[in-house]
Structures are given as C-alpha cells and as structure tokens.
Scaffold this active site. Sequence first.
Site, mmCIF file in Angstrom:
data_model
loop_
_atom_site.group_PDB
_atom_site.id
_atom_site.type_symbol
_atom_site.label_atom_id
_atom_site.label_comp_id
_atom_site.label_asym_id
_atom_site.label_seq_id
_atom_site.Cartn_x
_atom_site.Cartn_y
_atom_site.Cartn_z
ATOM 1 N N ASP A 170 -23.953 1.510 9.531
ATOM 2 C CA ASP A 170 -22.730 2.145 10.002
ATOM 3 C C ASP A 170 -23.088 3.090 11.142
ATOM 4 O O ASP A 170 -24.247 3.438 11.348
ATOM 5 C CB ASP A 170 -21.975 2.842 8.874
ATOM 6 C CG ASP A 170 -22.772 3.921 8.170
ATOM 7 O OD1 ASP A 170 -23.770 4.372 8.738
ATOM 8 O OD2 ASP A 170 -22.386 4.308 7.056
ATOM 9 N N SER A 171 -22.089 3.507 11.894
ATOM 10 C CA SER A 171 -22.364 4.169 13.170
ATOM 11 C C SER A 171 -22.780 5.623 13.033
ATOM 12 O O SER A 171 -23.251 6.230 13.990
ATOM 13 C CB SER A 171 -21.116 4.113 14.047
ATOM 14 O OG SER A 171 -20.091 4.927 13.488
ATOM 15 N N GLY A 172 -22.580 6.203 11.860
ATOM 16 C CA GLY A 172 -22.798 7.632 11.684
ATOM 17 C C GLY A 172 -21.531 8.432 11.849
ATOM 18 O O GLY A 172 -21.495 9.635 11.570
ATOM 19 N N PHE A 189 -18.626 8.488 10.209
ATOM 20 C CA PHE A 189 -18.049 9.091 9.003
ATOM 21 C C PHE A 189 -18.808 10.344 8.610
ATOM 22 O O PHE A 189 -18.217 11.377 8.273
ATOM 23 C CB PHE A 189 -18.048 8.085 7.852
ATOM 24 C CG PHE A 189 -17.454 8.635 6.581
ATOM 25 C CD1 PHE A 189 -16.088 8.653 6.388
ATOM 26 C CD2 PHE A 189 -18.262 9.161 5.591
ATOM 27 C CE1 PHE A 189 -15.522 9.174 5.226
ATOM 28 C CE2 PHE A 189 -17.725 9.685 4.416
ATOM 29 C CZ PHE A 189 -16.347 9.691 4.252
ATOM 30 N N GLN A 235 -8.710 2.062 13.688
ATOM 31 C CA GLN A 235 -8.231 3.351 13.204
ATOM 32 C C GLN A 235 -6.748 3.479 13.531
ATOM 33 O O GLN A 235 -6.186 2.675 14.252
ATOM 34 C CB GLN A 235 -9.034 4.494 13.826
ATOM 35 C CG GLN A 235 -10.489 4.566 13.419
ATOM 36 C CD GLN A 235 -10.694 5.043 11.987
ATOM 37 O OE1 GLN A 235 -9.742 5.417 11.290
ATOM 38 N NE2 GLN A 235 -11.935 5.023 11.522
ATOM 39 N N ASP A 247 -18.121 -2.491 1.172
ATOM 40 C CA ASP A 247 -19.258 -1.661 0.772
ATOM 41 C C ASP A 247 -18.715 -0.466 0.024
ATOM 42 O O ASP A 247 -17.586 -0.031 0.266
ATOM 43 C CB ASP A 247 -20.051 -1.171 1.994
ATOM 44 C CG ASP A 247 -19.353 0.020 2.659
ATOM 45 O OD1 ASP A 247 -19.765 1.168 2.403
ATOM 46 O OD2 ASP A 247 -18.385 -0.206 3.424
ATOM 47 N N CYS A 288 -23.102 -11.110 -19.182
ATOM 48 C CA CYS A 288 -23.873 -10.821 -17.978
ATOM 49 C C CYS A 288 -25.270 -11.407 -18.081
ATOM 50 O O CYS A 288 -25.928 -11.295 -19.124
ATOM 51 C CB CYS A 288 -23.957 -9.303 -17.760
ATOM 52 S SG CYS A 288 -24.935 -8.819 -16.315
ATOM 53 N N CYS A 295 -27.840 -10.494 -16.071
ATOM 54 C CA CYS A 295 -28.827 -9.677 -15.369
ATOM 55 C C CYS A 295 -30.028 -9.390 -16.267
ATOM 56 O O CYS A 295 -29.963 -9.492 -17.488
ATOM 57 C CB CYS A 295 -28.207 -8.382 -14.861
ATOM 58 S SG CYS A 295 -28.003 -7.065 -16.086
ATOM 59 N N CYS A 324 -29.371 -6.802 -19.103
ATOM 60 C CA CYS A 324 -28.627 -7.309 -20.257
ATOM 61 C C CYS A 324 -29.450 -8.317 -21.059
ATOM 62 O O CYS A 324 -29.252 -8.449 -22.269
ATOM 63 C CB CYS A 324 -27.308 -7.929 -19.805
ATOM 64 S SG CYS A 324 -26.083 -6.700 -19.269
ATOM 65 N N HIS A 358 -27.858 -3.092 -13.223
ATOM 66 C CA HIS A 358 -26.767 -3.832 -13.869
ATOM 67 C C HIS A 358 -25.497 -3.793 -13.020
ATOM 68 O O HIS A 358 -24.867 -4.832 -12.781
ATOM 69 C CB HIS A 358 -26.465 -3.280 -15.263
ATOM 70 C CG HIS A 358 -25.150 -3.797 -15.791
ATOM 71 N ND1 HIS A 358 -25.030 -5.053 -16.354
ATOM 72 C CD2 HIS A 358 -23.898 -3.244 -15.789
ATOM 73 C CE1 HIS A 358 -23.764 -5.247 -16.690
ATOM 74 N NE2 HIS A 358 -23.058 -4.176 -16.353
#
Length: 373
Positions: free
Chosen positions: A86-88, A90, A191, A268, A306, A308, A311, A337
């Site tokens: 990300d661009s920074g 935020f 935006q 994300d 699950c 994983c 689990c 998990h």
Amino acid sequence: MLKTNGRARLGRLDTVHGEVSTPVFMNVGTSAAIKGGVSSYDLGGLGCQIELCNTYHLHVRPGDDVIRDMGGLHRFMGWDRPILTDSGGFQVFSLSALRKIEEEGVYFNSHLDGKRIFMGPEESMQIQSNLASTIAMAFDECIANPSAYDYVKVSSERTLRWLRRCAEEIARLNSLSGTINKKQLLFGINQGGVYDDIRISNMEEMVKLNLDGYAIGGLAVGEPAEEMYRIVELVQPYMPAEKPRYLMGVGTPINIIEAIDRGIDMFDCVMPSRNARHGYLFTWKGTINIGNEKYIRDHSPIDQDCGCEVCRNHSRSYLRHLLKAGEMLGQRLLVMHNLYFYNELTEKIRESIGAGEFSRFKEKYIEILGKRI
C-alpha cells in the site's frame, strides 16, 4: 476475468511473481511479517496467494534503501509469490496531529522517533520501487468519513492529480536499468467519501489512465456496512470489467461475501490475525472465543470441518491453555488457523463461482459465518 456468476467474478491476475486467482484475500504482513510469528514459509501451506506489506512502516524501519540493497522485499522476507504494497497514505493521514498536507505531498512526523518526513506521489513510488513489490498502490489522501462535501471534492481532485504523478513516476522508474522489478504494476484508489457524484467522477477520471487495477478506498473506517455496500454498488459499474477490483481494508467473512456479490475481486484486512491473537477464531459454524472456560477440557479441534495443521493436531483445550499462559506458540497457532480459514473461504467462493453456485454458497453461509457460538 474467466467467468461470472451474477456480479461475482472468477478471474486471474498474471504478474511477474506468478498468477493470482480471484476473488482473493491478501494476508497482511505490515512490516514484512505476519503478526503472531507466522513466517513466509508457513504462508504457502496456509493457502496464501499474495501478501500485503506497508510502505510507510518499511520506509521508517528498516528503510526502503536497506531492502533495496538486500535485493528487494521478496528476497528480504523469503516470499516468492506476489506482494502488494500500500502507498503509505492511510498511515500518513492517520497521524492527523502530526501532518501537513500541501499540493506537492504531505509533511509528517515519524511515529517512531518524531523525525520530520516528506512523502508525495513521487516519493511513494520511489519507496515502493525500492521495495520491488509486485503491485504498487497510488498515493492518495485518506479522509475521515463523513467529511464535509466541499473538502471531499477538493481532496478527491488532489488525489487524482497525485495519481497522474504516480503513473508518470512509476513508468520512469520501471524504465531504469537499476530497478529491481521493472514490471511493477500500479493500482489507483477511488476516493470521494459518501458522495455519489464525487465517487463516480473520481473513478471515471481514474479509468482514463488505463491502470493495472482499481481500488475503492476510504471505506471500512467505521461507517455502517450497508453504506459501504452502497458505495461499492455505485462505483462498480464504472470500473473496467477486465481489470482487478480491490476493496481496501475489508473485512469480515460476511463483508467479503457481500462485496464479491457486488463485483469485487481483492481484499485485505488485519482482522483474522488480530482477532486470533485475542482468541477469537473463525469456523464454518461461526466464531468462537477459545478463551472461554467451556473449552478447558474440550478434546475437539477448533473446527471439525477445517483441514489446517492446527485443527489436525491440537485440541481446543491445549490452545486455550497456550493463550491463557501467554505462550507465543498459542498466538502463532491461532493466527495460522484464522489465515487458513480466510484463504479457504475465498478458495471455496472461487469454486462456487466456477460451478455457477455462488448464490447458493452465499445463501448457506451469510448467516452462519456471522454467528457467535
């Protein structure tokens, strides 16, 4: 795009670091690491296709010049699949008491030592080029929601001017002989707050630049979920069908399902790792708090459905013990998990779109996955 099922889209993003099947959840490794002790080597087994890292945090520590000298972010962190930075923006704008916005960029103070820093579109692109990520995000202004109409309009127009500068700078950087990743992609960020006309105008202008992908920003910052869905529905028709669509900072399993149903491809969120570190776990029957006393002698895994590693090998009783004892292993296993769950969720969604069954998938899970057990 390979197939649609309603507005849900099954797609493939081809990059210099491999292909990404969409819809996809990007696992958040802010400082080139997943919080909770999960390594890059773990991520492959957790179904991760693409990791997200943070431009601002890596710029202030260890320094993007350090990462460049170490061969770029992939080599630095031992991850050979795609990375989005990300661009920074935020992070810069969250330091509201420490920053000053000018047309050329933003002056702000580091959260680490108070050092004065300047970041504008060119600087953000230069940092991300040093990091050599697969996808760079354009530098934008992140505003509070809601904000006054007049300010949002001025901010949106400035973000567009910054985007044009980002596009020019990344093209220049990609042409240089010393650039590590000369095929770095650029995504723009829509935006406009909650104002329909600003959002639409902003996206229409972005599309003229023929970017590699388009994100919707400025949401998932405390507004009601229905307002977020409304903005996605508003903007989505103006986004190119052949380019990936990214809803930034989202979200819960329900948010992801609803956004995919509205034509979004990429997501994300820190939620799966952050919740896990506090004992809140996602399962195919709803969420649980592993710290609850009722699990003290529970032989069962977190989720019977699950597959994983956690689990398959550990009981709720043991995991609760680790969490209560403050053992680092507990956080690591719980984060593993939750990340597995999120990656499997989007995998199952891709399968359902491919089979023409997404609406049935949504109908089955939309209530279950938001339920607390």
